[in-house]
Enzyme design. Structure first.
Site, mmCIF file in Angstrom:
data_model
loop_
_atom_site.group_PDB
_atom_site.id
_atom_site.type_symbol
_atom_site.label_atom_id
_atom_site.label_comp_id
_atom_site.label_asym_id
_atom_site.label_seq_id
_atom_site.Cartn_x
_atom_site.Cartn_y
_atom_site.Cartn_z
ATOM 1 N N HIS A 403 37.080 46.975 46.894
ATOM 2 C CA HIS A 403 36.516 45.839 47.425
ATOM 3 C C HIS A 403 36.385 44.656 46.161
ATOM 4 O O HIS A 403 35.846 43.615 46.501
ATOM 5 C CB HIS A 403 35.176 45.871 48.036
ATOM 6 C CG HIS A 403 34.890 44.854 49.160
ATOM 7 N ND1 HIS A 403 35.687 43.892 49.548
ATOM 8 C CD2 HIS A 403 34.007 44.860 49.993
ATOM 9 C CE1 HIS A 403 35.299 42.896 50.399
ATOM 10 N NE2 HIS A 403 33.991 43.517 50.834
ATOM 11 N N ASP A 407 39.657 42.050 49.611
ATOM 12 C CA ASP A 407 38.776 41.629 50.791
ATOM 13 C C ASP A 407 39.190 42.446 51.968
ATOM 14 O O ASP A 407 40.196 43.050 52.358
ATOM 15 C CB ASP A 407 38.838 40.072 50.728
ATOM 16 C CG ASP A 407 38.215 39.403 49.398
ATOM 17 O OD1 ASP A 407 37.492 39.890 48.771
ATOM 18 O OD2 ASP A 407 38.798 38.305 49.435
#
Length: 431
Positions: A403, A407
């Site tokens: 992450h 995204d």
């Protein structure tokens, strides 16, 4: 009689040293050309070193567990040839006089471009590779003493000194320390069973390395998972229809894995943002799609061989690549290059009955896909005449991604694209 110097061959672009794990031939043993003389281990894979000549092993220059640099002489083999002794280096034969001239030229060049460093002032064990890097970078004895080694008995490894060099070249802005995944924890006092009934077994070398990699990955990447259920009924029917003919024609089995790997390769072409790696504050966009395939070894440990340029393979080529790497992994025949250069990894946890899981990213990649078990389940089937319940073959895909740079939208769209390719599989596909 002639004496041949058997040297540690080059084993890949990023492999500079190896540890001797076992001598298969002892002094006095007769050796045929291509016979395995010893077993070695790198931080990626175990391998064998074959003899380039036939003769008798007369010297072992290193002992078991010794660390050897690529190009170092590890054994002397005496042959019946009366020709002048030769030196075997990485499958090439070089005349000793030429070797001496090359080494002399290298020493002269190094003396010109790098300051002279006298290593007699340190009691630390320094490999030739580390010494050369220190000379090239002008690292003093005092600086070497400050470098904390992660190798055996605290030795300074190539990774340690390169990390130090990188630190010297960076700005004064401090960055968080990332654990070295290749560092094997130092030996600790073995625990004692309190009741005398528990069995205490020390981790083997591979398990220690895996432990280091997994821990480092969790501490480095911000792991996030996306799950998606896929209807693979058409794939199951198609494989049942063609697998016998494929095995008869190609001489090997057709599993589901190549079909899934091909879908992943296509999705990576559609979403190149998943085919990247991270180096500090920089993102490296990979040109090639090299798929790692996690494979279990006979001893239960894990290894990840890599299918290079996977997007360029048709289904037959992918099936052969998957079977080849899987078989060589089981038989301990993988080469160091077979585990290098991966850009994305797939792990088939369904082969052990798991429905889904949350795999750990294979650094420095940014994603890994877990393939769950295929199961018959009741499902709602939509038709122009209305909906009804039917039996379908379904599985879960679990996408773990980093992450920090991926995204949720990209991570979710990527695994959805893999699912779309699988559900759209043409049952009339020729192979």
């Amino acid at each position: 009689m002639a004496r041949f110097e058997l040297k540690l061959p080059k084993m890949g672009e990023s492999v500079a040293e190896a540890t001797i794990t076992n001598w298969l031939k002892q002094v006095g043993d007769k050796i045929e050309a291509d016979d395995a003389v010893l077993e070695i281990a790198t931080d990626k894979v175990d391998s064998e070193v074959p003899s380039e000549v036939s003769g008798v092993l007369v010297e072992q220059l290193f002992a078991k567990d010794d660390l050897v640099q690529v190009g170092q002489t590890i054994a002397i083999i005496e042959t019946e040839s009366d020709s002048e002794p030769t030196t075997v280096i990485a499958e090439k034969v070089i005349i000793p006089q030429a070797v001496a001239e090359i080494e002399k030229a290298v020493e002269v060049a190094q003396a010109i471009v790098a300051p002279v460093v006298d290593f007699k002032g340190t009691e630390k064990f320094l490999s030739p590779l580390v010494k050369n890097i220190a000379k090239e970078e002008g690292i003093s004895i005092a600086e070497l003493e400050t470098i904390s080694g992660t190798g055996k008995e605290g030795r300074v490894t190539k990774e340690d000194i390169l990390a130090y060099v990188a630190g010297r070249h960076k700005s004064s802005v401090s960055n968080p320390t990332i654990p070295n995944p290749t560092a094997i924890p130092s030996t600790q006092t073995a625990p004692v069973s309190v009741n005398g009934e528990d069995e205490i077994v020390e981790m083997d070398r591979m398990r220690k390395l895996i432990s280091g990699y997994m821990t480092a990955s969790l501490q480095t990447s911000a792991h996030v998972q996306s799950f998606i259920e896929v209807d693979v009924t058409n794939i199951v029917k198609w494989r049942d229809k063609v697998k016998s003919a494929f095995e008869k024609r190609e001489g090997e089995k057709l599993t589901f894995t190549p079909i899934f790997m091909q879908a992943v390769a296509k999705a990576l072409k559609d979403f190149p943002g998943m085919n990247i790696s991270v180096d500090g504050n920089y993102i490296i966009k990979k040109k090639n799609i090299n798929l790692g395939l996690a494979a279990a070894l006979p001893n239960g440990n894990l290894i990840v061989p890599v299918i290079k340029n996977a997007d360029q393979l048709n289904l037959v080529g992918m099936a052969k690549a998957v079977n080849d790497l899987g078989n060589r992994a089981k038989n301990g025949k993988l080469k160091p290059d077979d585990t290098q250069g991966g850009t994305y990894t797939v792990t088939n946890i369904g082969s052990f009955g798991s429905v889904f899981g949350t795999p750990i990213i294979n650094q420095p990649e940014v994603g890994i896909l877990a393939l769950g078990a295929i199961r018959k389940v009741p499902a709602v089937i939509e038709t122009p005449e209305g909906d009804f319940i039917g039996i379908r073959q379904k599985m879960f895909l679990t996408h773990s991604y980093d992450h920090r740079v991926v995204d949720g939208a990209l991570g979710g769209m990527f695994v959805k694209r893999v699912a779309d390719y699988l559900e759209a599989f043409d049952i009339n596909t020729d192979i």
